[in-house]
Design a protein around this motif. Structure first.
Motif, PDB file in Angstrom:
ATOM      1  N   ARG A 258       0.934  -1.153   0.042  1.00  0.00           N
ATOM      2  CA  ARG A 258       0.067   0.209  -0.058  1.00  0.00           C
ATOM      3  C   ARG A 258       0.885   1.147  -0.012  1.00  0.00           C
ATOM      4  O   ARG A 258       1.850   1.216   0.679  1.00  0.00           O
ATOM      5  CB  ARG A 258      -1.102  -0.153   1.246  1.00  0.00           C
ATOM      6  N   ILE A 259       0.749   2.337  -1.046  1.00  0.00           N
ATOM      7  CA  ILE A 259       1.301   3.451  -1.197  1.00  0.00           C
ATOM      8  C   ILE A 259       0.357   4.648  -0.759  1.00  0.00           C
ATOM      9  O   ILE A 259      -0.654   4.546  -1.335  1.00  0.00           O
ATOM     10  CB  ILE A 259       1.932   3.494  -2.232  1.00  0.00           C
ATOM     11  N   ASP A 260       0.480   5.632   0.038  1.00  0.00           N
ATOM     12  CA  ASP A 260      -0.095   6.594   0.526  1.00  0.00           C
ATOM     13  C   ASP A 260       0.549   7.864   0.286  1.00  0.00           C
ATOM     14  O   ASP A 260       1.827   7.996   0.704  1.00  0.00           O
ATOM     15  CB  ASP A 260      -0.626   6.620   1.957  1.00  0.00           C
ATOM     16  N   ILE A 261       0.145   8.778  -0.715  1.00  0.00           N
ATOM     17  CA  ILE A 261       0.755  10.070  -0.617  1.00  0.00           C
ATOM     18  C   ILE A 261      -0.473  11.246  -0.730  1.00  0.00           C
ATOM     19  O   ILE A 261      -1.620  11.097  -0.766  1.00  0.00           O
ATOM     20  CB  ILE A 261       1.578  10.424  -2.084  1.00  0.00           C
ATOM     21  N   SER A 262      -0.024  12.552  -0.170  1.00  0.00           N
ATOM     22  CA  SER A 262      -1.134  13.676  -0.154  1.00  0.00           C
ATOM     23  C   SER A 262      -0.422  14.844  -0.359  1.00  0.00           C
ATOM     24  O   SER A 262       0.784  15.034  -0.114  1.00  0.00           O
ATOM     25  CB  SER A 262      -1.661  13.451   1.485  1.00  0.00           C
ATOM     26  N   SER A 263      -1.283  15.751  -0.438  1.00  0.00           N
ATOM     27  CA  SER A 263      -0.929  17.228  -0.890  1.00  0.00           C
ATOM     28  C   SER A 263      -1.872  18.115  -0.788  1.00  0.00           C
ATOM     29  O   SER A 263      -3.089  17.778  -0.657  1.00  0.00           O
ATOM     30  CB  SER A 263      -0.347  17.311  -2.266  1.00  0.00           C
ATOM     31  N   GLY A 264      -1.629  19.429  -0.493  1.00  0.00           N
ATOM     32  CA  GLY A 264      -2.544  20.353  -0.066  1.00  0.00           C
ATOM     33  C   GLY A 264      -3.264  20.613   1.416  1.00  0.00           C
ATOM     34  O   GLY A 264      -2.845  19.603   2.200  1.00  0.00           O
ATOM     35  N   SER A 265      -3.932  21.629   1.644  1.00  0.00           N
ATOM     36  CA  SER A 265      -4.536  21.705   2.885  1.00  0.00           C
ATOM     37  C   SER A 265      -5.633  22.726   2.526  1.00  0.00           C
ATOM     38  O   SER A 265      -5.705  23.611   1.653  1.00  0.00           O
ATOM     39  CB  SER A 265      -3.504  22.208   3.915  1.00  0.00           C
ATOM     40  N   GLY A 266      -6.875  22.267   3.436  1.00  0.00           N
ATOM     41  CA  GLY A 266      -7.869  23.352   3.296  1.00  0.00           C
ATOM     42  C   GLY A 266      -8.475  23.520   2.321  1.00  0.00           C
ATOM     43  O   GLY A 266      -9.310  24.640   1.922  1.00  0.00           O
ATOM     44  N   LEU A 267      -8.840  22.514   1.391  1.00  0.00           N
ATOM     45  CA  LEU A 267      -9.296  22.357   0.269  1.00  0.00           C
ATOM     46  C   LEU A 267     -10.674  22.448   0.020  1.00  0.00           C
ATOM     47  O   LEU A 267     -11.288  22.443  -1.115  1.00  0.00           O
ATOM     48  CB  LEU A 267      -8.609  21.217  -0.750  1.00  0.00           C
ATOM     49  N   ASN A 268     -11.184  22.420   1.263  1.00  0.00           N
ATOM     50  CA  ASN A 268     -12.872  22.240   1.465  1.00  0.00           C
ATOM     51  C   ASN A 268     -13.506  23.668   1.660  1.00  0.00           C
ATOM     52  O   ASN A 268     -14.162  23.820   2.610  1.00  0.00           O
ATOM     53  CB  ASN A 268     -13.205  21.272   2.358  1.00  0.00           C
ATOM     54  N   ASP A 269     -12.964  24.609   0.884  1.00  0.00           N
ATOM     55  CA  ASP A 269     -13.187  26.198   1.106  1.00  0.00           C
ATOM     56  C   ASP A 269     -14.247  26.438   0.293  1.00  0.00           C
ATOM     57  O   ASP A 269     -14.357  27.681   0.016  1.00  0.00           O
ATOM     58  CB  ASP A 269     -12.006  26.799   1.211  1.00  0.00           C
TER      59      ASP A 269
END
Length: 670
Positions: A258-269
């Motif tokens: 399993r490989i997990d990556i993430s990016s950004g923040s506060g994108l539910n604006d």
């Protein structure tokens, strides 16, 4: 048609007949339509620092005005007001700006905000021109920061001039346009609206060793599934997790690696955000909002083999594998699969893909925080279904920050058993006046509310500052409105003033012009001193007939070389508090004066003392039926030995309000 299309490069420059104009009255109107969340609709500025600007920022409309600031910085004229939300919806929106001096009406889609600009100036001084669609070419570099407008405008008028008509007649500068057109082309975007039961399924390449998916989305929810696709041996999921874009890759050929990556923040604006996932045999790359600098790359020692079907928005069950995310609620557009734009119109026509419970070619997202129902500067946040208010730091509590956390007066704190000290009070409860700190003195059998000022006791006044007079400003750590709320609700107020002098006259004679005066409430000037009263140009010794020199009505008016003093209490509360003292006789050789202005002290709370006694079961107070519209506040103290009784009953035309005591511990509200 009365429409002009703006491509982000073209700007209409409307040049004035004279190089500089001073405008006291403005009337500007236009309509706009766009899919861009940022852009300058109009801008004008002057060399003295005046400006007017109308901009889209984060899909909200911001009007900025500055009628002038002084060079010392003590007068700041910048004023900014924001209106609307989600204005990048490709619908027409109307704007009207009406200004007369500092009074402004700012109307967006028939919703008007009225405000006064900051500062003290009335005229808008502009140089050369005002531009529509962006900053003019001649604007200073500091004016930048926001893109030019992309979209359409119609009905542009500026102080009686029809700008669109002038453009058609080539009476204004449009040289920056590559292709000036008088029509509004349809936007390329084709939105898909998802609710909690929606999904969209689209085809892609099968058995490809490269996975490439990109899309734009907007939502208020922090979590939700954006895309799910099954590989020949595993699966890939792109979703929102706590406002971040997350990618989960699971490949069974490597024992469920399993490989997990993430990016950004506060994108539910609620704003549009783009996400692009590119996965090859050796690495995966995730880019959010086209920011290559923040692109996340990770090595994946696995082989990609696409399955050919892509699910968007809804929960997916593939074999024994279920999506980890809840359903997406919001809008998507610009969906690319294998670097090809998905033809959503063909999906709408049933030619490709499948969907369920989605709305095509529309984005029905709404902003539950506009208008903002959070009172007293509470911060509004929202999900798809509801909004909530963060009341921290406001001094208020409750679902909409409506209820004050503090008592209305020092009297109420004493009623709760508190002793002398510093307390926050909120005289108007849930009204517009913010809570503020006062000192409550409860040691003398009476309760005093005290508000201190900036002047130290016995402040020396030895030099003249303007026109032979020394001007001392008396400021308090509260606003004028807060000061008034204390004095107006009090039964009695007083303020001590003292003037120690040596060869420094105070009031002169009752018939002559006073050397010294003070300014109180409503900026009114007063020439009586402590211990005296309005209309009597005397000090306390003049009232009591014991002044140093019987020919004068103040000790200091004797003009002696030895120190004397005139002091006492100002007690006419409609004149209080003291906000300024002007001292006029300190410029002669040997003249000296020392001034003391004590705190404002008020006693007696009319609201708290407004009590009624009900001595029999038949006792009552009757008032006209109360109409509270959508909300109202009712509060009272009571003291009784009875276990039952009706406190309040109101019979409206369609509603009923009833509050009663029922038992020792039960208050019933109906």
């Amino acid at each position: 048609a009365d429409v002009i299309s703006f491509d982000g490069l073209g700007v209409i420059s409307y040049r004035f007949r004279s190089k500089k104009i001073k405008i006291v009255k403005d009337l500007i109107s236009l309509k706009f339509r766009t899919t861009a969340g940022a852009g300058v609709l109009l801008h004008g500025e002057g060399q003295q620092g005046d400006y007017i600007s109308l901009e889209l920022r984060r899909a909200r409309l911001q009007l900025s005005l500055n009628l002038g600031s002084d060079q010392c910085g003590s007068i700041q004229g910048h004023t900014s007001v924001t209106s609307g939300s989600l204005l990048d919806d490709d619908h027409w929106h109307s704007v009207v700006i009406e200004r007369y001096r500092r009074n402004v009406n700012f109307t967006l889609d028939h919703h008007t905000q009225q405000f006064r600009t900051n500062g003290e100036f009335d005229h808008l001084d502009l140089d050369h021109e005002i531009s529509f669609g962006g900053h003019p070419v001649s604007a200073k570099p500091s004016s930048g920061g926001v893109d030019n407008f992309v979209g359409c405008m119609e009905g542009i008028t500026y102080n009686g001039d029809n700008i669109t008509n002038l453009v058609r007649r080539k009476k204004v500068d449009t040289s920056s346009f590559r292709n000036l057109t008088f029509s509004c082309a349809e936007a390329n975007s084709f939105s898909v609206f998802f609710n909690s039961t929606s999904f969209l399924r689209l085809p892609g390449q099968t058995d490809s060793d490269t996975l490439s998916v990109s899309l734009s989305f907007r939502t208020w929810n922090p979590n939700g599934l954006l895309m799910f696709t099954a590989l020949a041996d595993g699966w890939v999921e792109v979703g929102l997790t706590e406002g971040k874009v997350t990618v989960y890759m699971n490949v069974t050929q490597k024992k469920n690696m399993r490989i997990d990556i993430s990016s950004g923040s506060g994108l539910n604006d609620g704003q549009w955000h783009s996400v692009h996932l590119n996965a090859l045999e050796n690495y995966a790359m995730l880019t959010v909002d086209g920011d290559e600098a923040s692109t996340v790359r990770t090595a994946i020692p696995i082989q990609i083999q696409t399955g050919g079907t892509y699910h968007f928005g809804g929960n997916v069950l593939h074999g024994n594998t279920r999506s980890l995310q809840r359903s997406f609620q919001g809008c998507m557009q610009m969906i690319h699969i294998d670097d090809h734009l998905a033809d959503l119109r063909a999906v709408e026509q049933g030619l490709i893909g499948t969907f369920e419970n989605v709305s095509l070619d529309m984005c029905a997202i709404i902003d539950r925080c506009v208008p903002n129902y959070c009172e007293h500067d509470g911060r509004c946040s929202q999900t798809w279904d509801t909004f909530s208010c963060n009341c921290s730091g406001t001094g208020y509590t409750g679902a909409t920050c409506h209820t004050s956390m503090y008592q209305q007066s020092c009297e109420e704190y004493q009623h709760q058993g508190k002793s002398s000290g510093s307390f926050w009070i909120d005289p108007d409860g849930s009204g517009s006046i913010a809570p503020f700190r006062v000192h409550c003195d409860m040691t003398e059998g009476k309760v005093w509310t005290m508000l201190k000022n900036n002047l130290s006791p016995q402040t020396s006044v030895t030099s003249s500052e303007q026109e032979g007079k020394a001007v001392l400003q008396i400021t308090y750590n509260v606003t004028d409105e807060q000061l008034l709320s204390v004095s107006s609700s009090a039964e009695y107020c007083e303020q001590y003033v003292g003037y120690a002098c040596r060869m420094s006259r105070l009031l002169n004679t009752p018939d002559g012009a006073p050397y010294t005066w003070w300014v109180g409430r409503a900026n009114e000037r007063h020439s009586y001193w402590g211990g005296s009263g309005p209309g009597i140009q005397k000090c306390s010794c003049g009232i009591e007939h014991n002044c140093t020199d019987a020919k004068h009505y103040c000790n200091c008016d004797a003009d002696l070389r030895s120190w004397r003093e005139d002091s006492g209490l100002l007690v006419y509360k409609d004149h209080l508090p003291v906000s300024q003292v002007v001292v006029g006789d300190t410029s002669r050789a040997g003249s000296e004066a020392k001034l003391t202005v004590g705190p404002l002290k008020c006693q007696g709370d009319w609201s708290f003392w407004n009590a009624a006694s009900f001595s029999s079961p038949a006792s009552s107070l009757r008032f006209p039926s109360f109409r509270g519209e959508t909300s109202t506040d009712i509060s009272f103290y009571f003291k009784t030995s009875s276990t039952r009784g009706v406190f309040l009953e109101n019979l409206g035309t369609t509603s009923f309000l009833h509050i009663e005591l029922r038992g020792v511990c039960v208050c019933l509200f109906v």
